[in-house]
Scaffold this active site. Structure first.
Site, PDB file in Angstrom:
ATOM      1  N   GLU A  21      15.685 -29.464  -6.727  1.00 51.84           N
ATOM      2  CA  GLU A  21      16.895 -28.682  -7.026  1.00 51.84           C
ATOM      3  C   GLU A  21      17.663 -28.305  -5.765  1.00 51.84           C
ATOM      4  OE1 GLU A  21      14.889 -25.543  -9.572  1.00 51.84           O
ATOM      5  OE2 GLU A  21      16.670 -26.009 -10.780  1.00 51.84           O
ATOM      6  N   TYR A  53      42.870 -12.593 -14.361  1.00 46.56           N
ATOM      7  CA  TYR A  53      41.638 -13.373 -14.583  1.00 46.56           C
ATOM      8  C   TYR A  53      41.668 -14.695 -13.837  1.00 46.56           C
ATOM      9  CZ  TYR A  53      44.546 -14.929 -18.569  1.00 46.56           C
ATOM     10  OH  TYR A  53      45.578 -15.363 -19.357  1.00 46.56           O
ATOM     11  N   VAL A  72      18.664 -17.543 -10.174  1.00 43.46           N
ATOM     12  CA  VAL A  72      19.910 -17.164 -10.845  1.00 43.46           C
ATOM     13  C   VAL A  72      20.150 -15.654 -10.697  1.00 43.46           C
ATOM     14  CG1 VAL A  72      20.053 -19.081 -12.456  1.00 43.46           C
ATOM     15  CG2 VAL A  72      18.728 -17.059 -13.087  1.00 43.46           C
ATOM     16  N   GLU A  73      19.070 -14.882 -10.570  1.00 47.91           N
ATOM     17  CA  GLU A  73      19.209 -13.438 -10.363  1.00 47.91           C
ATOM     18  C   GLU A  73      20.028 -13.152  -9.096  1.00 47.91           C
ATOM     19  OE1 GLU A  73      16.502 -14.944 -11.411  1.00 47.91           O
ATOM     20  OE2 GLU A  73      15.318 -13.655 -12.743  1.00 47.91           O
ATOM     21  N   LYS A  98      21.908 -21.661 -16.735  1.00 43.93           N
ATOM     22  CA  LYS A  98      21.693 -23.036 -16.288  1.00 43.93           C
ATOM     23  C   LYS A  98      21.474 -23.891 -17.537  1.00 43.93           C
ATOM     24  CE  LYS A  98      18.994 -23.742 -12.596  1.00 43.93           C
ATOM     25  NZ  LYS A  98      17.822 -23.567 -11.674  1.00 43.93           N
TER      26      LYS A  98
HETATM   27  N1  LIG Z   1      13.902 -15.672 -13.990  1.00 45.40           N
HETATM   28  C1  LIG Z   1      14.030 -16.937 -13.448  1.00 45.40           C
HETATM   29  N2  LIG Z   1      13.149 -17.885 -13.790  1.00 45.40           N
HETATM   30  C2  LIG Z   1      13.287 -19.121 -13.272  1.00 45.40           C
HETATM   31  C3  LIG Z   1      14.318 -19.418 -12.371  1.00 45.40           C
HETATM   32  C4  LIG Z   1      15.229 -18.398 -12.021  1.00 45.40           C
HETATM   33  O1  LIG Z   1      16.189 -18.576 -11.225  1.00 45.40           O
HETATM   34  N3  LIG Z   1      15.051 -17.158 -12.584  1.00 45.40           N
HETATM   35  N4  LIG Z   1      14.440 -20.690 -11.888  1.00 45.40           N
HETATM   36  C5  LIG Z   1      13.619 -21.661 -12.244  1.00 45.40           C
HETATM   37  C6  LIG Z   1      13.857 -23.046 -11.817  1.00 45.40           C
HETATM   38  O2  LIG Z   1      14.777 -23.167 -10.757  1.00 45.40           O
HETATM   39  C7  LIG Z   1      14.315 -23.809 -13.066  1.00 45.40           C
HETATM   40  O3  LIG Z   1      15.650 -23.429 -13.413  1.00 45.40           O
HETATM   41  C8  LIG Z   1      14.247 -25.298 -12.907  1.00 45.40           C
HETATM   42  O4  LIG Z   1      14.080 -25.892 -14.145  1.00 45.40           O
HETATM   43  C9  LIG Z   1      12.471 -21.429 -13.119  1.00 45.40           C
HETATM   44  N5  LIG Z   1      12.396 -20.081 -13.622  1.00 45.40           N
END
Ligand SMILES: Nc1nc2c(c(=O)[nH]1)N=C([C@H](O)[C@@H](O)CO)CN2
Length: 118
Positions: A21, A53, A72-73, A98
């Site tokens: 990734e 916007y 992503v957090e 995602k």
């Molecule tokens: N709470 C989260 N869990 C996961 C994340 C994330 O960013 N926050 N990321 C992953 C991996 O990058 C996933 O997206 C790849 O498939 C897994 N869990």
């Protein structure tokens, strides 16, 4: 409080915890609701009196495209802080997803709410 929103904004970026990734750009999907008072703009019918916007979307796209995070957090928090600081937004709700990251799920991600609702 009223809401100006952006829904289903798709941006390509580098985000993820796995080596594969880190070497690709993948799509994230963003929903953003921003607290505001739309009455001044409703009365004047003037873009200068509202939360634009299009301007917000341009900044979000620029930030996400140039941002490289593992979680992503972290990316969601970066976006929230930027929007609140640069556009004087007192409250927002943001979903960062995602699509297709987990087999069998249409989308995974986080939803956050920051600030005070007036
Ligand atoms: N709470 C989260 N869990 C996961 C994340 C994330 O960013 N926050 N990321 C992953 C991996 O990058 C996933 O997206 C790849 O498939 C897994 N869990």
């Amino acid at each position: 409080m009223d809401i100006v929103y952006i829904r289903d904004l798709k941006v390509k970026t580098t985000v993820g915890i796995f080596d594969w990734e880190r070497s690709i750009r993948q799509e994230v999907r963003i929903d953003l609701e921003m607290g505001t008072d739309i009455r001044p703009a409703a009365d004047s019918d003037c873009i200068d009196h509202t939360l634009n916007y299009k301007a917000v979307a341009k900044r979000v796209i620029a930030l996400v495209e140039s941002n490289e995070r593992e979680l992503v957090e972290a990316m969601a928090e970066d976006i929230a802080r930027m929007v609140m600081a640069e556009f004087s937004v007192p409250w927002l709700r943001l979903t960062l997803g995602k699509p297709g990251a987990v087999r069998g799920a249409r989308e995974v991600g986080v939803s956050i709410e920051r600030g005070e609702r007036g």
